[in-house]
Motif scaffolding. Structure first.
Motif: not given
Length: 330
Positions: A20-21, A23, A135, A137, A170, A172, A191-192, A219, A221, A283
């Motif tokens: 995942l990128g 991460t 993760l 967000y 991480h 997102g 990062e996402v 990354a 998603v 990903t």
């Protein structure tokens, strides 16, 4: 140019975990989406009993999948409560399992300040029974806009603070409008990036965002590859795309795609899912699942044989027209 005709990948490749990128996390190409299993009949058109929601997550925890996506805002926390109950019943998350959730504005006041972000994260930890997030967000930042979210003391700063404290390993950003998501990608704080309903068989409006994210080392998603269900159930069962009434042209294209798939004995849902899985800029793909048996069906769709001739037909139909960038939450 259509991207439907990407060379087909073998089944083993479609099931293999992907990095995942930056991460360092390794995730399966399919992620269990837990929005619908919390029960949101106003959006999805049907409710889900608590027992079924918990059983669905338990089935996923025992499956080859190792990635799950939920949110504080799904059914006012009910999705997270059911996920937490399933984790507890399972005896904890399996080794290497990645759980992602999202901070949301206050459902009553609409407050999306830095303090609200901290409250949202704290409440999510309690509901999920976790000490920290793999993760986390920022969810639907379109509700306050880029300037407010990135202001001093705002939502983004609070998220970064949570990461520095180790509460979130991480970060997102997840939302709708692709141009806005691109601005958040450009901050370097995430990062996402999670985009929904904008990279499907009938709408590839997120293509530029995917390319921008790759260039930035972020990354991608991709959520809602079925457009809210239309590309899984077909136009005879559903007439909405991205939770809104679909226009006649879009429904006609989906019907033609469904007919093309039927000619090769391929479920429309398998083609819609693999379309996202085959895109190397993505990903993992979030699939909303609300019943235990749907976990098994989704895994079967991942490796369903699809001939190149069908991809060529779908590419032609995809070129017939595309809806513009849709608004709304994920």
């Amino acid at each position: 140019m259509s991207h439907v005709s990407t060379p087909n990948l073998g089944g083993n490749d479609l099931l293999a975990r992907r990095r995942l990128g930056a991460t360092g996390l390794e995730v399966t190409p399919v992620c269990l989406g837990c929005g619908v299993l919390g029960g949101m009949p106003g959006i999805f058109g049907y409710d889900v009993a608590a027992e079924r929601g918990v059983a669905t997550v338990r089935r996923a925890l025992a499956s080859p999948l190792n990635f799950l996506d939920t949110s504080a805002g799904y059914s006012d926390g009910e999705s997270e409560r059911r996920v937490g109950a399933a984790i507890a019943a399972h005896g904890g998350l399996p080794p290497g399992f990645v759980l992602a959730t999202k901070v949301d504005p206050d459902p009553k006041t609409g407050d999306y300040s830095g303090e609200q972000v901290r409250r949202s994260a704290e409440q999510s930890l309690e509901r999920l029974g976790l000490d920290s997030f793999d993760l986390l967000y920022l969810h639907d930042p379109e509700v306050i806009g880029f300037e407010a979210a990135t202001a001093s003391g705002g939502a983004v700063e609070a998220l970064v603070d949570l990461a520095e404290q180790g509460v979130a390993r991480h970060l997102g950003v997840a939302g709708g409008p692709v141009d806005l998501l691109g601005r958040f990608v450009g901050t370097g704080a995430f990062e996402v990036v999670l985009t929904h309903n904008r990279y499907t068989l009938v709408d590839q409006s997120a293509r530029g965002l995917l390319e921008q994210a790759k260039a930035a080392g972020v990354a991608v998603v991709n959520a809602a590859p079925f457009g809210g269900g239309l590309l899984a159930k077909g136009p005879d069962a559903l007439r909405k795309y991205a939770y809104r009434e679909a226009d006649a042209d879009l429904l006609a294209r989906v019907r033609a795609m469904a007919d093309a798939c039927a000619a090769y004995d391929v479920p429309l849902g398998a083609a819609a899912l693999q379309f996202s899985l085959r895109q190397p800029l993505i990903t993992s793909t979030v699939v909303g699942i609300s019943a235990p048996e749907r976990v098994d069906q989704t895994l079967a769709w991942v490796t369903w044989p699809i001939p190149d001739e069908l991809w060529a037909s779908l590419a032609t139909l995809a070129e017939a027209g595309r809806p513009g960038d849709t608004e709304g939450g994920s």
